[in-house]
Structure formats: C-alpha cells, structure tokens
Design a protein around this motif. Sequence first.
Motif, short mmCIF file in Angstrom:
data_model
loop_
_atom_site.label_atom_id
_atom_site.label_comp_id
_atom_site.label_asym_id
_atom_site.label_seq_id
_atom_site.Cartn_x
_atom_site.Cartn_y
_atom_site.Cartn_z
N SER A 1 0.84 -1.20 0.00
CA SER A 1 0.00 0.00 0.00
C SER A 1 0.88 1.25 0.00
O SER A 1 2.03 1.21 0.42
N GLY B 1 -4.55 -3.59 -4.88
CA GLY B 1 -4.61 -2.12 -4.80
C GLY B 1 -3.21 -1.57 -4.65
O GLY B 1 -2.27 -2.11 -5.21
N GLY B 2 -3.10 -0.49 -3.90
CA GLY B 2 -1.77 -0.03 -3.53
C GLY B 2 -1.35 1.33 -4.01
O GLY B 2 -0.34 1.87 -3.54
N LEU B 3 -2.08 1.93 -4.98
CA LEU B 3 -1.64 3.22 -5.50
C LEU B 3 -1.55 4.26 -4.38
O LEU B 3 -2.50 4.42 -3.61
N ARG C 1 -6.98 3.21 -0.56
CA ARG C 1 -6.46 4.53 -0.19
C ARG C 1 -6.65 5.55 -1.32
O ARG C 1 -7.09 6.67 -1.08
N GLU D 1 -2.56 6.93 11.70
CA GLU D 1 -1.55 6.91 10.62
C GLU D 1 -0.20 7.44 11.09
O GLU D 1 0.84 6.95 10.67
N1 LLP Z 1 -6.23 -5.46 -1.78
C1 LLP Z 1 -5.66 -6.14 -0.77
C2 LLP Z 1 -5.61 -7.59 -0.83
C3 LLP Z 1 -5.12 -5.45 0.32
O1 LLP Z 1 -4.55 -6.12 1.31
C4 LLP Z 1 -5.20 -4.04 0.37
C5 LLP Z 1 -4.68 -3.27 1.50
C6 LLP Z 1 -5.84 -3.38 -0.71
C7 LLP Z 1 -6.32 -4.12 -1.76
C8 LLP Z 1 -5.98 -1.89 -0.76
O2 LLP Z 1 -4.75 -1.24 -0.81
P1 LLP Z 1 -4.70 0.35 -0.98
O3 LLP Z 1 -5.21 0.66 -2.37
O4 LLP Z 1 -5.55 0.96 0.04
O5 LLP Z 1 -3.28 0.69 -0.82
N2 LLP Z 1 -3.60 0.00 7.65
C9 LLP Z 1 -2.77 0.65 6.64
C10 LLP Z 1 -3.08 0.19 5.25
C11 LLP Z 1 -2.95 -1.30 5.07
C12 LLP Z 1 -3.39 -1.77 3.72
C13 LLP Z 1 -3.77 -3.20 3.75
N3 LLP Z 1 -4.18 -3.79 2.54
C14 LLP Z 1 -2.94 2.16 6.78
O6 LLP Z 1 -3.60 2.61 7.70
O7 LLP Z 1 -2.37 2.91 6.00
#
Ligand code: LLP
Length: 412
Positions: free
Chosen positions: A207, A235-237, A277, A312
């Motif tokens: 992420s 995800g992750g962007l 995110r 955060e």
């Molecule tokens: N798909 C999967 C399988 C995931 O584990 C995650 C996030 C996403 C999608 C979505 O990723 P994003 O687009 O939001 O980067 N608690 C942390 C964030 C942990 C993210 C976990 N997985 C925080 O507060 O920043």
Amino acid sequence: MDLSVYPPNAALDDGRLILGGCPVAEVAEEFGTPAYLIDAAGLRARAVAFQEALTSRHPHSQVLFASKSFPTPSVMGLIADTGCGLDVAGLGELLAAERTGIDPSRVVLHGNAKSDAEIAKAIEMGVGYIVVDNLDDVVRISRLANQPVPVLLRVSPSVDAETNPAMATGHDTSKFGIPSHQIEDAIAQIRREPMLDLRGLHAHVGSQILNVDQFEQAIASLAKLERFDVYDVGGGLGIRYVPSDAAPTIDEYAERLVSAVHHHLGTDVELMIEPGRSMVGPNGITLYRVVTVKRGVRTHVAVDGGMGDNLEVSLYGQPFDPAIIDKSGRLEVCDVVGRHCESGDTFVTGHELMEPAVGDLLVIPATGAYTFTMSNNYNGALRPPVVFCEDGSARVGVRRETYEELLGRDLR
Ligand code: LLP
C-alpha cells in the motif's frame, strides 16, 4: 491556505473553508467535532475516473473498492452505486457489502485467516470470487461448498515494495498468499478439489506505492506462471498527504498497469484492481476544534481528537498538513497534538498555524482512508461521525458513537 491536498470540491469563500458547498464551520456547529467529512461528489467522480481509466484501456476489467479503507455501507454503497465492485476481508465487511445492496457477484472475499463462518456466508451470498490465501482455505471451501466455487489464488509476486514495511505484502516472506516456490503445487492441489473452480491469480504488492514500476514488476512475475483467464492485481496506488508530495495520477497508473498486462499476460484476460487509499483518501478531511494552546518550550496546539481517530502518524509516521481554518493573521510555529495520553499522539511538529486560539477549527486533509476504520476508544474517546458534504447540504453517513454504546458492552 494551500488546498492542493484537499478534496476536489473544497474551496475558499471569502476566507472560509467550504466542502461540497457546505461551510465547514457550519458542519462543525451542526454535527460537532471531531468529525470525518467526505466530499461525496469528489468520491463518486473518483470512482468513475478509476473505472473509465481502466475500461477505456481494457474493456474486460473491474474496479473493486478495497472496503477495508472505509468499511461502512454508506461509503461502500456510494462507490458501488457508480459501478465498482467491493473487495471485502472478513465477515463484518461482507455484511457491510450485503447491506449496500450490491449484486454479490461483484464482491470478492479476501483474508489470510478466513473462518468457516466467513466462507459459508460468502458461498451463501454467491460472491464473485473467494481469494484462496492458503491451503486451509482450500480444505474449508471444499467442506462447506456443495457446488463449485469460483476462486482466485493469492500468490506472492516476489516484489519488495518501496513503502512502510507494515504495508509491504509482495515479498516471499509475507504472511499473505503463497510464496513463489510453492505456487505450482498449490495450483495442482486446488485443481484436485471438485468444489473449487480456479479461475485466476491475485497479487497485491503493498500500500501507498508511489513508484508504478512496482506494479509492472508484479505483473511480470505473474506472467512467469501458467496463463489464467482472470488476474486481480490488488490495490496499492499511493496518494499525496502534504503539498510537497508527488503521486501518480489515476491515468498514469492505469496506463502503466494495462500496458504491462497487455505485454505480459495478453489482451483477452479479465483484469481487476482493488484501490482503497487512492479511492477514498483524497476525498476525506477530519475536522477538529482546538481545546488548548500551551505556549511553553514549544507551542502545543491540542485538538479534541488524535490517535483515537487517526492512527496513521503513530503506526506509520505519516506526515499531515493541518490548518486552522476561517482565520487570517500571523503564522506561528506549533506542534499539533491530540487529546490522548501518550506523547506519540502528535500529528505534526514544527508546523505553521494561523494564530492558534482555543475554539478555532482545525482541519487535516487527506484523511479519507484507513482513519475511520482504525478508529478506537483510547481514553474513552467516542468514534466520530462520518458526514457527506455535497451540493450545499451535509448528511450523516455514520452517526457519532454514544457513551451508552461505549460502556454498553461492559457487564458490570
Ligand atoms: N487489496 C488487498 C488484498 C489489500 O490487502 C489491500 C490493502 C488493498 C487491496 C488496498 O490497498 P490500498 O489501495 O488501500 O493501498 N492500515 C494501513 C493500510 C494497510 C493496507 C492493507 N491492505 C494504513 O492505515 O495505512
């Protein structure tokens, strides 16, 4: 005031901050502070932008909102109503998805430790895919299903993500997915189970990824395996939190991602992404009131929230850009701190604020993702409401927690 990390429908009107046509000070009067404010039109537009960026380049694709970043039916439903699917992890998020009224075939279930109850509910609802994370998932699905369940296999793409280690998930020692040397065996094992219908692969690098090369690397590494019909690349962007940050646009991301998919996996696959995110983060702000200003060795400006509503900083050292709103005057260098009983409850140090005084409103932008979901009751704090601001009207998505709810679970 620099609005560059504020939601798109934030504006200044005669020095007053407006969100979605609503004067933020009036929202504070009506709903109290702290509060999470969402630019509803901005969020809808972003959900549409993600879908257009992807489907215009690769028609057979689907954007799934990663519910974990804001797992409440009102936010998930607003996004799902634009056509996005939902990625859920766990029974609570699955039930939230059900509450939105979404067609369950647009829901994907994740989890590295799925319970029988979660799997049974996903099967009963008829979700689009269950993402198998481990071989115990295989055993459970076989036992609970009475007709073949479409599944994806989560694999390690062997990418060491350039992000906070707590958010990196693409490496072989990760607790998520199958490490690269065991993938072929796992595929063979799934194929031996008549109740699992293996359609494709899933990989999630991590992420807050700001270097899109890393998504390309993950896709290249998926291409080393046999070809499937479906690829969910997670995800992750990453997003901008403070004005000096730079982040790829949705179009830059989609362009690189789809080119990599076409190059490595082909043009006829079903492609899915799971932004969390980057979907909701830029569309949320948190609104606080200044409770005390202590001018000692440093100037501590303490607000009525903190690590109870935003972890955060404490967990990842995330920089933020707080501002006192609706005020002009002289800038003063301050530490912006929360109300909780630990020194780590500090939003930012050495930060300029506009003549801070008790009763001022303070806003932190770019707080739309992972704040509400990780909010907690430290020091008996009540979890704040979620308020949608749009076209000059403010409506509650989630109401503020009450002290009855806070104490109601205790049996003394
Ligand atoms: N798909 C999967 C399988 C995931 O584990 C995650 C996030 C996403 C999608 C979505 O990723 P994003 O687009 O939001 O980067 N608690 C942390 C964030 C942990 C993210 C976990 N997985 C925080 O507060 O920043």
